[in-house]
Motif scaffolding. Structure first.
Motif, PDB file in Angstrom:
ATOM      1  N   ALA A 182      -2.483  -8.888  -0.297  1.00  0.00           N
ATOM      2  CA  ALA A 182      -3.477  -7.809  -0.242  1.00  0.00           C
ATOM      3  C   ALA A 182      -3.776  -7.424   1.206  1.00  0.00           C
ATOM      4  N   ASN A 183      -3.979  -8.417   2.061  1.00  0.00           N
ATOM      5  CA  ASN A 183      -4.330  -8.110   3.454  1.00  0.00           C
ATOM      6  C   ASN A 183      -3.232  -7.342   4.158  1.00  0.00           C
ATOM      7  N   SER A 184      -2.000  -7.578   3.754  1.00  0.00           N
ATOM      8  CA  SER A 184      -0.902  -6.882   4.409  1.00  0.00           C
ATOM      9  C   SER A 184      -0.752  -5.442   3.899  1.00  0.00           C
ATOM     10  N   LEU A 189      -6.377  -2.822  -3.883  1.00  0.00           N
ATOM     11  CA  LEU A 189      -4.956  -2.478  -4.119  1.00  0.00           C
ATOM     12  C   LEU A 189      -4.802  -1.284  -5.077  1.00  0.00           C
ATOM     13  N   ALA A 190      -5.891  -0.564  -5.312  1.00  0.00           N
ATOM     14  CA  ALA A 190      -5.828   0.582  -6.245  1.00  0.00           C
ATOM     15  C   ALA A 190      -4.691   1.517  -5.845  1.00  0.00           C
ATOM     16  N   ASN A 191      -3.931   1.943  -6.836  1.00  0.00           N
ATOM     17  CA  ASN A 191      -2.799   2.877  -6.674  1.00  0.00           C
ATOM     18  C   ASN A 191      -1.556   2.281  -6.004  1.00  0.00           C
ATOM     19  N   LYS A 192      -1.593   1.021  -5.650  1.00  0.00           N
ATOM     20  CA  LYS A 192      -0.377   0.421  -5.063  1.00  0.00           C
ATOM     21  C   LYS A 192       0.549   0.006  -6.207  1.00  0.00           C
ATOM     22  N   LEU A 193       1.786   0.444  -6.114  1.00  0.00           N
ATOM     23  CA  LEU A 193       2.785   0.085  -7.133  1.00  0.00           C
ATOM     24  C   LEU A 193       3.470  -1.204  -6.690  1.00  0.00           C
ATOM     25  N   VAL A 203      11.995  -7.916   9.469  1.00  0.00           N
ATOM     26  CA  VAL A 203      11.154  -9.069   9.109  1.00  0.00           C
ATOM     27  C   VAL A 203       9.923  -9.060  10.017  1.00  0.00           C
ATOM     28  N   ASN A 204       8.733  -9.012   9.393  1.00  0.00           N
ATOM     29  CA  ASN A 204       7.489  -8.917  10.173  1.00  0.00           C
ATOM     30  C   ASN A 204       6.919 -10.286  10.519  1.00  0.00           C
ATOM     31  N   SER A 205       6.999 -11.217   9.576  1.00  0.00           N
ATOM     32  CA  SER A 205       6.403 -12.525   9.848  1.00  0.00           C
ATOM     33  C   SER A 205       6.965 -13.595   8.920  1.00  0.00           C
TER      34      SER A 205
END
Ligand code: SAM
Length: 254
Positions: free
Chosen positions: A48-50, A64-68, A221-223
């Protein structure tokens, strides 16, 4: 997108049978699935934080509303349900029909989930990616890459389902002699806190191997963060050391 060669599959039938046998234990908080239950406490905020802008976190109960989101290898729906509670539009996909039936049935239990039920499909990632290319804001592959038949194809197909700019989240055991000893020998055979025989050392992948495969598929790759599980308190912690488990986040480049 062209369908992958039908000889190539990410499904290891033995793995699906072994996971299907766990259906009765899946939603029990104190059984052999307990570590996956408690993993939610750390993996849900991590995802969620990302995905959510700082400003939206304070605004909403449903950040996270509307996140697919695709939860690939969703099993009985542990992670799918927690993401749906935060407002995400979740699709849970698993190659086990028994587990998908369980996930569908369980989505009626919690009224908060029932309001925003995940959509569940019994399919492999390659079958799903064929129909849902460039579709999702995020793909979550939590505790699955060490259970697939062809990890290279699996990651390629996961990335295929992402929109450009979409993110993939992976959690998995690292491939080290210490993880072989603690995750397989101790956790499965001595402490019985992970189902016996569920892990195969040869299938474990290091962060380096996974990063290389994602980069090959146009991802940055971010982390990579280490994860540690304390079986006495049944808690997961972020750890400087990646020797046992790790969580990796990457973005599909435009
Ligand atoms: C250890 S469980 C993880 C469940 C869930 N991700 C969680 O962490 O709560 C792995 C799941 O991946 C599924 N699976 C394995 N290979 C698959 C594939 N190629 N396509 C779809 N599902 C697969 C299994 O049936 C099983 O339910």
């Amino acid at each position: 997108m062209s369908k992958p060669d039908s000889n190539q599959t990410t499904v290891d039938k033995g793995e699906i049978e072994r996971h299907s046998k766990l259906t009765g234990d899946w939603w029990s908080r104190n059984g052999v699935i307990q570590a996956l239950h408690s993993l939610n406490e750390i993996r849900v905020p991590y995802i969620a934080n990302s995905l959510v802008l700082e400003s939206d976190k304070v605004k909403s109960q449903q950040p996270l509303a509307n996140k697919l989101i695709l939860d690939i290898g969703c099993g009985g729906g542990l992670l799918s349900e927690s993401l749906a509670k935060l407002g995400a539009i979740v699709t849970g996909v698993d190659a086990s029909s028994t587990l998908i039936d369980l996930a569908k049935e369980h989505s009626n239990v919690d009224p908060e989930v029932a309001k925003n039920k995940p959509t569940y499909y019994c399919a492999s990632i390659e079958e799903h990616a064929h129909k849902f290319a460039n579709y999702y804001d995020a793909v979550v592959a939590s505790e699955i890459i060490d259970h697939v038949a062809n990890v290279e194809l699996f990651l390629k197909q996961c990335v295929e389902t992402l929109k450009p700019g979409g993110k993939i989240f992976i959690t998995t055991p690292n491939k080290t002699r210490l993880s072989q000893f603690l995750v397989i020998f101790v956790a499965e055979n001595v402490l019985n806190i992970i189902p016996k025989g569920i892990h195969t050392y040869d299938k474990f992948k290091s962060p380096k191997e996974v990063s290389a495969l994602l980069q090959k598929n146009n991802c940055q790759v971010n982390s990579v963060h280490g994860l540690f599980y304390n079986p006495i308190t049944d808690n997961w912690f972020w750890s400087y050391f990646q020797t046992l488990w790790y969580a990796l986040e990457a973005t599909k480049l435009c």
